[in-house]
Design a protein around this motif. Sequence first.
Motif, mmCIF file in Angstrom:
data_model
loop_
_atom_site.group_PDB
_atom_site.id
_atom_site.type_symbol
_atom_site.label_atom_id
_atom_site.label_comp_id
_atom_site.label_asym_id
_atom_site.label_seq_id
_atom_site.Cartn_x
_atom_site.Cartn_y
_atom_site.Cartn_z
ATOM 1 N N ASP A 1 6.792 11.137 -4.507
ATOM 2 C CA ASP A 1 5.584 11.979 -4.501
ATOM 3 C C ASP A 1 5.907 13.457 -4.729
ATOM 4 O O ASP A 1 5.046 14.316 -4.563
ATOM 5 C CB ASP A 1 4.788 11.778 -3.207
ATOM 6 N N LEU B 1 6.191 16.678 -6.683
ATOM 7 C CA LEU B 1 5.511 17.109 -7.916
ATOM 8 C C LEU B 1 6.486 17.582 -8.991
ATOM 9 O O LEU B 1 6.111 17.772 -10.144
ATOM 10 C CB LEU B 1 4.494 18.210 -7.591
ATOM 11 N N GLY C 1 5.585 -2.596 -7.930
ATOM 12 C CA GLY C 1 5.014 -1.848 -6.820
ATOM 13 C C GLY C 1 5.920 -0.763 -6.269
ATOM 14 O O GLY C 1 5.683 -0.252 -5.183
ATOM 15 N N ILE D 1 0.891 -1.165 0.000
ATOM 16 C CA ILE D 1 0.000 0.000 0.000
ATOM 17 C C ILE D 1 0.929 1.215 0.000
ATOM 18 O O ILE D 1 1.332 1.714 1.034
ATOM 19 C CB ILE D 1 -0.942 0.006 1.222
ATOM 20 N N GLY D 2 1.282 1.677 -1.157
ATOM 21 C CA GLY D 2 2.272 2.729 -1.324
ATOM 22 C C GLY D 2 3.265 2.304 -2.358
ATOM 23 O O GLY D 2 3.232 1.151 -2.793
ATOM 24 N N PRO D 3 4.138 3.151 -2.820
ATOM 25 C CA PRO D 3 4.306 4.521 -2.347
ATOM 26 C C PRO D 3 3.240 5.475 -2.898
ATOM 27 O O PRO D 3 2.582 5.150 -3.889
ATOM 28 C CB PRO D 3 5.680 4.901 -2.930
ATOM 29 N N VAL D 4 3.101 6.604 -2.196
ATOM 30 C CA VAL D 4 2.373 7.718 -2.777
ATOM 31 C C VAL D 4 3.310 8.308 -3.828
ATOM 32 O O VAL D 4 4.483 8.553 -3.559
ATOM 33 C CB VAL D 4 2.005 8.760 -1.703
ATOM 34 N N MET D 5 2.788 8.463 -5.049
ATOM 35 C CA MET D 5 3.691 8.767 -6.163
ATOM 36 C C MET D 5 2.984 9.543 -7.272
ATOM 37 O O MET D 5 1.766 9.523 -7.375
ATOM 38 C CB MET D 5 4.222 7.451 -6.745
ATOM 39 N N VAL D 6 3.791 10.185 -8.082
ATOM 40 C CA VAL D 6 3.287 10.791 -9.306
ATOM 41 C C VAL D 6 3.259 9.683 -10.359
ATOM 42 O O VAL D 6 4.228 8.949 -10.508
ATOM 43 C CB VAL D 6 4.209 11.942 -9.755
ATOM 44 N N GLY D 7 2.116 9.521 -11.073
ATOM 45 C CA GLY D 7 1.966 8.440 -12.043
ATOM 46 C C GLY D 7 2.954 8.554 -13.186
ATOM 47 O O GLY D 7 3.733 9.490 -13.233
ATOM 48 N N PRO D 8 2.946 7.564 -14.085
ATOM 49 C CA PRO D 8 1.900 6.578 -14.276
ATOM 50 C C PRO D 8 2.230 5.138 -13.866
ATOM 51 O O PRO D 8 1.335 4.325 -13.815
ATOM 52 C CB PRO D 8 1.692 6.612 -15.796
ATOM 53 N N SER D 9 3.468 4.775 -13.569
ATOM 54 C CA SER D 9 3.772 3.355 -13.341
ATOM 55 C C SER D 9 4.616 3.179 -12.084
ATOM 56 O O SER D 9 5.613 3.874 -11.917
ATOM 57 C CB SER D 9 4.533 2.788 -14.551
ATOM 58 N N SER D 10 4.216 2.238 -11.218
ATOM 59 C CA SER D 10 5.021 2.042 -10.009
ATOM 60 C C SER D 10 6.358 1.392 -10.332
ATOM 61 O O SER D 10 7.378 1.756 -9.763
ATOM 62 C CB SER D 10 4.259 1.221 -8.975
ATOM 63 N N TYR E 1 12.283 10.732 -16.862
ATOM 64 C CA TYR E 1 12.199 11.801 -15.865
ATOM 65 C C TYR E 1 12.288 11.241 -14.444
ATOM 66 O O TYR E 1 12.784 11.887 -13.536
ATOM 67 C CB TYR E 1 10.990 12.714 -16.087
#
Lengths: 220, 293
Positions: free
Chosen positions: A76, A78, A131, A12-21, A64
């Motif tokens: 996470d 931005l 993930g 459950i995580g990470p909190v992230m900017v998309g698009p792919s973990s 990036y």
Amino acid sequence: MENRYKSVFDIIGPVMVGPSSSHTAGAVAIGREGNRLFGGVPKKVTVHYYGSFAQTHRGHGTDYAIAAGILGFTTDDLRVPRAPEIARQRGIDIRFVEEEGPSPIGHPNTAILDMSDGEKKAQLSGCSIGGGAIEVRDIVLHGINIKPAGSLPIVILVDFERKLNHERSLSDFLKLKAPFEEKRIYKSHACYIYEYDIQNYFKPDLTGELRKKYPHIICL
Amino acid sequence: MYNHIKEIVADSEKTGKPISELIIEQECQMSGLPREKVWNKMKYNLETMRDAVKKGHSGNGVFSSTGLTGGEAVRIKKYIEKGHTLSGDTIMTAVQNAVATNEVNAAMGVICATPTAGSSGTLPGVLFLLEKRLNLTEEQMIRFLFTAGGLGMVIANNAEIAGATGGCQAEVGSASAMGAAAAVEAAGGTAEQSAQALSIAMSNLLGLVCDPIAGLVEVPCVKRNAIGAGNALIAADMALAGCTSVIPADECIDAMKKVGHQMPASLRETGIGGLAGTPTGQAIKAKIFGEDA
């Protein structure tokens, strides 16, 4: 079996900017470990992609993401999508190469970072296992080829005195505070390198304590 | 640390604690962090998920830079408001939440990977539906995530959760299985029923390939999360009804791993086979990245 996922927050995580973990968040993580290994932001980085990374890095924002990690950003942040531009403004040269053939470290999501800054050089081969979790399976540091099992955390001590007493002290310390699966010792004319595959994530404050005790330590 | 689903079920039966509690205890023990910190970390993840769902269905919705995905969560929301859904407002609300999250992900917004970004809509799809349907408290919602995450760890360590190594069954399939099991606990079911729900949900998505057009996490990923959320709710309901899976959970997980490894690379997140390999898929790729790509 050594567990590759060691925390519920790997799932459950990470909190992230998309698009792919695996191709974005995991790529940020590979870049960050590159930064940690190098001890800061290198002036020049060449990124070699293999497998799925080579095929889909453009669609997934892997470029990036790696650049963001090299700059030390978190998943996470931005600023992650603007990282290549920020790197350019800071005079950092980052190139991406799509390699053909299988990954030298045997995983379809592989990125190898060749980092340099004048004389200083280091190489890190990372793979993104899903993930957002990654493994580091190959490192070249001070001309020595280190082969960890892969799973983080990894502790590396560079010993320029070449006396092994640092190794004994560090091994004892780790046995007490952060048990390891495996220890490897590498020797060259310039230095000895001790590498440890740590079982669980570090307890809070442990990396600070390690850095205070051992100035040349690297904690991945 | 729990290595198998059956150990979690046995511990829950022995101690009378729900799965969520066992996973919170495991996390505190392994990380060395106090319970409050572990709890608040999960709360932050929950808030991230809530923000993403909201963002995805507010106003006109969000759109990816390629224009391939976006705006459909809003379309679904308006459709539900008309009151003539075929599969029911419950399922379609879960679908709306799932699509909203993955549209935000495709638009490079902030999401919480559960277990991956490509499958980040499945759990919120189920969770924010249950919040309404069962009037869940924040505490129950956080517990839902611990249960889902704890079972997901077992899946991740015994099989795969990356499309590149296991196909989409490892991503949306795992997320759906985690969501089904956590939904059972939220509805007051037993740990054994959670394991049954996990098995049923995972079995139903075995073999699902990872075939993203142009390698982008857009098509078919966004809509697959809708199916992942719907599948989770159906599996949870079946387990709560007393239906059982013939194959035990841990064996379903092993089967998922083997199926993933048997999949050709073209169907494991390379953007080559499946929908990505269709004439339309290839044409979209050429349009976005140029003919030489």
